[in-house]
Every structure is written in C-alpha cells, then in structure tokens.
Motif scaffolding. Structure first.
Motif, short mmCIF file in Angstrom:
data_model
loop_
_atom_site.label_atom_id
_atom_site.label_comp_id
_atom_site.label_asym_id
_atom_site.label_seq_id
_atom_site.Cartn_x
_atom_site.Cartn_y
_atom_site.Cartn_z
N PRO A 30 0.81 -1.23 0.00
CA PRO A 30 0.00 0.00 0.00
C PRO A 30 0.84 1.28 0.00
O PRO A 30 0.43 2.29 -0.58
CB PRO A 30 -0.86 -0.11 1.26
CG PRO A 30 -0.17 -1.11 2.13
CD PRO A 30 0.57 -2.03 1.20
N THR A 31 2.00 1.22 0.61
CA THR A 31 2.83 2.42 0.64
C THR A 31 3.43 2.71 -0.73
O THR A 31 3.43 3.86 -1.19
CB THR A 31 3.93 2.29 1.70
OG1 THR A 31 3.31 2.06 2.97
CG2 THR A 31 4.78 3.55 1.77
N GLU A 34 1.20 4.59 -3.03
CA GLU A 34 0.90 5.99 -2.74
C GLU A 34 1.60 6.92 -3.73
O GLU A 34 2.76 6.69 -4.08
CB GLU A 34 1.35 6.36 -1.33
CG GLU A 34 0.56 5.70 -0.24
CD GLU A 34 1.09 6.07 1.12
OE1 GLU A 34 1.38 7.26 1.35
OE2 GLU A 34 1.22 5.16 1.96
N CYS A 37 5.54 8.16 -3.40
CA CYS A 37 6.47 7.20 -2.81
C CYS A 37 7.39 6.66 -3.90
O CYS A 37 6.95 6.08 -4.88
CB CYS A 37 5.71 6.04 -2.16
SG CYS A 37 6.82 4.84 -1.37
N THR A 66 1.43 13.22 3.72
CA THR A 66 0.20 12.56 3.29
C THR A 66 0.21 11.10 3.72
O THR A 66 -0.79 10.56 4.17
CB THR A 66 0.02 12.69 1.76
OG1 THR A 66 -0.07 14.08 1.43
CG2 THR A 66 -1.22 11.97 1.28
N HIS A 67 1.37 10.46 3.62
CA HIS A 67 1.54 9.07 4.04
C HIS A 67 1.16 8.90 5.51
O HIS A 67 0.51 7.93 5.90
CB HIS A 67 2.98 8.63 3.79
CG HIS A 67 3.35 7.31 4.37
ND1 HIS A 67 2.77 6.13 4.00
CD2 HIS A 67 4.28 7.00 5.31
CE1 HIS A 67 3.31 5.13 4.68
NE2 HIS A 67 4.23 5.64 5.49
N ARG A 69 -1.04 10.28 7.12
CA ARG A 69 -2.49 10.37 7.32
C ARG A 69 -3.25 9.18 6.74
O ARG A 69 -4.47 9.13 6.86
CB ARG A 69 -3.01 11.67 6.72
CG ARG A 69 -2.48 12.91 7.44
CD ARG A 69 -3.16 14.19 6.97
NE ARG A 69 -2.95 14.49 5.56
CZ ARG A 69 -1.94 15.22 5.08
NH1 ARG A 69 -1.02 15.70 5.90
NH2 ARG A 69 -1.85 15.46 3.79
N THR A 70 -2.56 8.23 6.14
CA THR A 70 -3.25 7.09 5.52
C THR A 70 -3.76 6.10 6.57
O THR A 70 -3.14 5.94 7.63
CB THR A 70 -2.33 6.34 4.54
OG1 THR A 70 -1.22 5.80 5.27
CG2 THR A 70 -1.86 7.23 3.40
N PRO A 71 -4.87 5.43 6.29
CA PRO A 71 -5.40 4.45 7.23
C PRO A 71 -4.42 3.31 7.52
O PRO A 71 -4.32 2.85 8.66
CB PRO A 71 -6.67 3.93 6.56
CG PRO A 71 -7.07 5.00 5.60
CD PRO A 71 -5.78 5.65 5.15
N HIS A 72 -3.68 2.87 6.49
CA HIS A 72 -2.77 1.74 6.73
C HIS A 72 -1.61 2.14 7.64
O HIS A 72 -1.17 1.34 8.46
CB HIS A 72 -2.28 1.10 5.42
CG HIS A 72 -1.60 2.02 4.46
ND1 HIS A 72 -2.31 2.72 3.51
CD2 HIS A 72 -0.31 2.35 4.29
CE1 HIS A 72 -1.47 3.45 2.79
NE2 HIS A 72 -0.24 3.24 3.25
N LYS A 74 -1.79 4.55 10.01
CA LYS A 74 -2.37 4.73 11.34
C LYS A 74 -2.58 3.39 12.03
O LYS A 74 -2.30 3.24 13.23
CB LYS A 74 -3.67 5.51 11.24
CG LYS A 74 -3.47 6.98 10.90
CD LYS A 74 -4.78 7.71 10.82
CE LYS A 74 -4.56 9.17 10.47
NZ LYS A 74 -5.81 9.91 10.43
#
Length: 97
Positions: A30-31, A34, A37, A66-67, A69-72, A74
């Motif tokens: 997932p990263t 983004e 990235c 921005t990274h 703040r991502t759900p994954h 957090k």
C-alpha cells in the motif's frame, strides 16, 4: 526540489520479531502505491532479529506527510505500540545538491 529519504529503526520485544516483520512487510504494497512514494525497503539487522530498519524515499515532505495520514499507516502505528520494546526512531534526510 529534492527528494526526502527517511530511515526508521524498530526493535521488537523478545518473541515479537515475526510480528514486527509481518506488520512492516504488510505496509510495502500500500505504501508503494501511494502517490509520491519512490521507495520503501525493509532490512533485517544481520545479528539481531529483533531489529529492523526501514528505508523510505519520497518525492518531497508533502508526500510523506500525506503518508502519515493514511489508514494503513495509522493502523500500523497503533499495532507497533504493542510490538516494540521502545518507540521507533525516525530520521529524515534531504538529498545533497
């Protein structure tokens, strides 16, 4: 504008090495998807399996912000609280022009 390189170091509690490795590996896909990235690589310490380093590269500080703040990310940060023996160490480096 120069890229931003981030080095993060983690130390797992005894017996939580696999949990740390699995959690951080789950962040790779997932990263990398983004926007902004450029790289996300994990490294295991050669003699201490409890220690893992993460090397990230971002197009700029805004992309990394921005990274955060991502759900994954957090969810990962919340899980790390139970896995790590101490808070992770994050260092940011800017490219030398």
């Amino acid at each position: 504008m120069s890229t931003l390189t981030v080095n993060v170091r983690f130390t797992a509690k005894p017996g939580r090495e696999a949990d740390l490795k699995d959690l951080l590996q789950s962040m790779i896909e997932p990263t990398l998807a983004e926007e902004g990235c450029l790289g996300y690589e994990l490294y295991l310490h050669p003699t201490d399996p409890r220690r893992v380093a993460l090397l990230e590269e971002w197009v700029d500080a805004d992309a990394m912000a921005t990274h955060f703040r991502t759900p994954h990310l957090k969810a990962c940060a919340a899980a790390l609280e139970d896995i790590l023996v101490e808070p992770f160490q994050l260092r940011r480096f800017a490219e030398i022009a």
